[in-house]
Design an enzyme around this catalytic site. Structure first.
Site, PDB file in Angstrom:
ATOM      1  N   ARG A  81       0.842  -1.214   0.000  1.00 25.60           N
ATOM      2  CA  ARG A  81       0.000   0.000   0.000  1.00 25.60           C
ATOM      3  C   ARG A  81       0.872   1.257   0.000  1.00 25.60           C
ATOM      4  O   ARG A  81       0.561   2.245  -0.646  1.00 25.60           O
ATOM      5  CB  ARG A  81      -0.966   0.011   1.187  1.00 25.60           C
ATOM      6  CG  ARG A  81      -0.300   0.035   2.531  1.00 25.60           C
ATOM      7  CD  ARG A  81      -1.303  -0.056   3.671  1.00 25.60           C
ATOM      8  NE  ARG A  81      -0.636  -0.385   4.913  1.00 25.60           N
ATOM      9  CZ  ARG A  81      -0.632   0.392   6.004  1.00 25.60           C
ATOM     10  NH1 ARG A  81      -1.270   1.539   6.002  1.00 25.60           N
ATOM     11  NH2 ARG A  81      -0.022   0.014   7.097  1.00 25.60           N
ATOM     12  N   GLU A 128     -17.959   5.248   0.043  1.00 21.81           N
ATOM     13  CA  GLU A 128     -17.224   4.570  -1.021  1.00 21.81           C
ATOM     14  C   GLU A 128     -18.012   4.508  -2.328  1.00 21.81           C
ATOM     15  O   GLU A 128     -17.433   4.625  -3.415  1.00 21.81           O
ATOM     16  CB  GLU A 128     -16.839   3.154  -0.573  1.00 21.81           C
ATOM     17  CG  GLU A 128     -15.900   3.127   0.630  1.00 21.81           C
ATOM     18  CD  GLU A 128     -16.576   3.462   1.956  1.00 21.81           C
ATOM     19  OE1 GLU A 128     -17.826   3.492   2.012  1.00 21.81           O
ATOM     20  OE2 GLU A 128     -15.860   3.704   2.943  1.00 21.81           O
ATOM     21  N   HIS A 169      -5.093  -2.980   2.464  1.00 16.08           N
ATOM     22  CA  HIS A 169      -5.490  -3.795   3.622  1.00 16.08           C
ATOM     23  C   HIS A 169      -6.261  -5.036   3.181  1.00 16.08           C
ATOM     24  O   HIS A 169      -7.240  -5.447   3.804  1.00 16.08           O
ATOM     25  CB  HIS A 169      -6.304  -2.971   4.621  1.00 16.08           C
ATOM     26  CG  HIS A 169      -5.569  -1.786   5.167  1.00 16.08           C
ATOM     27  ND1 HIS A 169      -5.240  -0.687   4.394  1.00 16.08           N
ATOM     28  CD2 HIS A 169      -5.058  -1.535   6.393  1.00 16.08           C
ATOM     29  CE1 HIS A 169      -4.580   0.186   5.137  1.00 16.08           C
ATOM     30  NE2 HIS A 169      -4.443  -0.306   6.342  1.00 16.08           N
TER      31      HIS A 169
END
Lengths: 278, 323
Positions: free
Chosen positions: B16, B64, B115
């Protein structure tokens, strides 16, 4: 609980729960201290004064339900559940470890006293609407409480659920917004503003109250009022302080999920309400 | 039968973080690159991009579905938006938007899930994405990438920006071993052979690649010759590399940090069944959600470490040899 309303007693319990929260998160090595500390006074009021519950019977079908829609603040809930006797306090020191009944976010299958699995913001609140609707359909008189965060109002599903609850006139549903004005990336007002919160909920058809979420007298009055059926769902907008009680954490968004050591936790505990704050 | 290549597998940065750094580099080269995020910019490392290019960063809040819609809108007039969040929220909460407003019109949106898998660890199952390879691969026209280390991530983020069309990139929370040298070349859809071998092939992606290498080393000490392929592109699959592995080694193990019945393994199995059926074994998460815990402990408990891969390889080899 039907005991006398005793704000000093509740404040003492909330202080104890803050100690447990700080030690629990430090011991786990990760977690969400800021929002747990902003929510814990209301959770204390609910679990030690208000909710119709029986820790001996966590699945009692007529119990009031509590949905922690802001599931990342599980440590506050776990501290209250342990202190109310749902499970041994020793469990708190297993939080977030392999095999623990205490997951990072609430798990209704693993933890006695958890009424709904949560951890994805917005979803728990919609479940609370369903629970309230189900209670009415079954002729049950228990009430359903849901705690949301202010930034959780950014999730679209929150407003879908709010519309549905008002449409169905679910006055057995009481939402509490832990309005600590912070989220992961900063202040809510700077990320995507949600104010004026009260006007939004009024427009959605809810009975709206706004209180200081750390003042037990105001908390008590608001929840008592919310017990009166008004043909509309109730929302209590509780203005709170992120990290409340630990001076160096207060109102600082970076304490949303920052880890700290057990030694630091003891320093924070030393700071709890130093200087005579409530 | 010593391995031709030895891997140090020293711990590098999280994929990430490699994504966040690569995005800044791209931003300097191409003014059309944008980042959109859903209140997790410090975790997704898009905060690096936001700091250098505040006018090209859109904070969507904890929303989102809206974020993916916004990204699609930006892409519709020539921007190249990278939309980032935890994989679990991005793929699950915004799947409808990914389907109708990104995949269906084929808009040039890059979706970066961080994640991913159970290696997020202590936050627990509600934050663990174990199905997003399946979801992303189900979207027609999507390219689906699962880089193994920081070098692969940097190169594949760049490749994603250059590719015209929707891309999903799967990255992880923990720091992972460095596998590749900085000059390694990556091409979308082209698997990389990390270890040469002839008895059995282990195919892996993400953090399972390092485990596959460790398994190959252990098996090599037992006299078993193992080929290791990094399937960094899950869609489109490198069918030629898969066909060769099936023909030349006759036994394939697929290892992934994902639900075993819907991820990379089943896609490889489909390709193998079509081209050259052979013995296969699968290493992944078995029809369950995991739990909170330290990442290493979870990977061990849920069967995602080198010994589990080695056991699957031995089993595949025994089946191939009819024992």
């Amino acid at each position: 609980m039907t005991s006398e309303f005793d704000p000093a007693r509740l404040a003492a319990i909330a202080r104890d729960l803050r100690v447990l929260i700080l030690r629990m998160i430090a011991n786990a090595g990760s977690g969400h201290p800021g929002g747990s500390l902003s929510a814990v006074d209301i959770i204390t009021y609910l679990y030690f004064r208000h909710l119709r519950i029986d820790p001996e019977r966590p699945h009692w079908e007529d119990r009031d339900r509590f949905v922690l829609s802001k599931g990342h603040c599980a440590p506050a809930l776990y501290a209250a559940l342990a202190r109310r006797g749902y499970f041994p306090e020793a469990w708190l020191w297993t939080l977030r470890d392999v095999g623990s009944p205490l997951q990072g976010h609430p798990d209704m299958r693993k933890t006695p006293g958890v009424d709904m699995t949560t951890g994805s913001l917005g979803q728990g609140f919609a479940c609370a609407v369903g629970i309230a609707l189900g209670a009415r359909l079954q002729g049950k008189t228990y009430r359903v409480y849901a705690m949301l965060s202010d930034a959780e109002l950014q999730e679209g599903v929150t407003w879908e659920a709010a519309l549905a609850a008002a449409h169905h006139r679910l006055d057995n549903l009481i939402a509490v917004i832990d309005n600590n004005r912070c989220q992961t990336d900063g202040f809510t007002a700077d990320i995507v503003a949600v104010e004026p919160i009260d006007e939004k909920w009024s427009a959605f058809g809810w009975d709206v109250q706004r209180i200081d979420g750390h003042d037990f007298v105001q908390i008590h009055a608001a929840f008592q009022r919310a017990l009166q059926p008004r043909g509309r769902p109730h929302v209590i907008i509780a203005d709170t302080v992120k990290g409340k009680g630990v001076r160096s954490m207060e109102n600082r968004p970076e304490w949303h999920a920052q880890p700290f050591t057990p030694e630091q936790a003891e320093v924070f505990i030393g700071e709890l309400f130093e200087g005579g704050s409530s | 039968m010593p391995l031709k290549t030895r891997y140090e597998l020293n711990l590098g940065m999280a994929t990430r973080e490699a994504f966040g750094r690569a995005l800044v580099e791209l931003g300097r080269e191409n003014p059309n690159i944008m980042a959109v995020d859903a209140d997790l910019s410090k975790s997704t490392f898009t905060h690096l991009f936001a700091k250098e290019f505040p006018e090209r960063f859109v904070s969507c809040g904890i929303a989102e579905a809206n974020m993916v819609g916004v990204a699609a809108g930006l892409a519709s007039h020539g921007k190249i938006p990278f939309a980032a969040s935890f994989s679990c929220f991005l793929l699950n909460k915004a799947f409808e938007q990914l389907r109708v407003t990104v995949a269906y019109p084929g808009l040039n949106v890059k979706i970066v899930g961080t994640h991913s898998g159970i290696s997020i660890g202590e936050d627990g199952p509600s934050q663990m994405s174990v199905e997003e390879i399946s979801l992303a691969c189900s979207l027609p026209g999507f390219v689906v990438l699962a880089p193994a280390d920081e070098v692969a991530t940097r190169a594949l983020v760049r490749a994603a920006a250059e590719h015209v069309g929707p891309v999903f990139i799967r990255t992880g929370r923990p720091r992972v071993p460095v596998i590749y040298s900085p000059d390694q070349r990556f091409e979308i859809g082209k698997a990389i052979e990390l270890v040469e071998g002839s008895d059995v092939t282990i195919m892996a992606n993400g953090l399972m690649v390092a485990e596959a290498i460790r398994a190959a080393e252990a098996l090599d000490a037992e006299g078993i010759s193992v080929r290791v392929l990094d399937l960094h592109t899950v869609k489109p699959l490198d069918r030629e590399a898969i066909r060769k592995a099936a023909e030349e080694t006759g036994a394939i193990v697929v290892a992934e940090e994902h639900l075993v019945d819907s991820g990379t393994g089943v896609r490889v199995a489909q390709a193998v069944a079509e081209m050259h059926p052979c013995v296969m074994e699968f290493v992944g998460i078995q029809n369950t959600y995991a739990e909170s815990g330290p990442p290493e402990a979870l990977l061990e408990k849920y069967g995602l470490t080198a010994p589990h891969i080695a056991a699957a390889a031995r089993k595949a080899l025994a089946r191939k040899r009819g024992r």
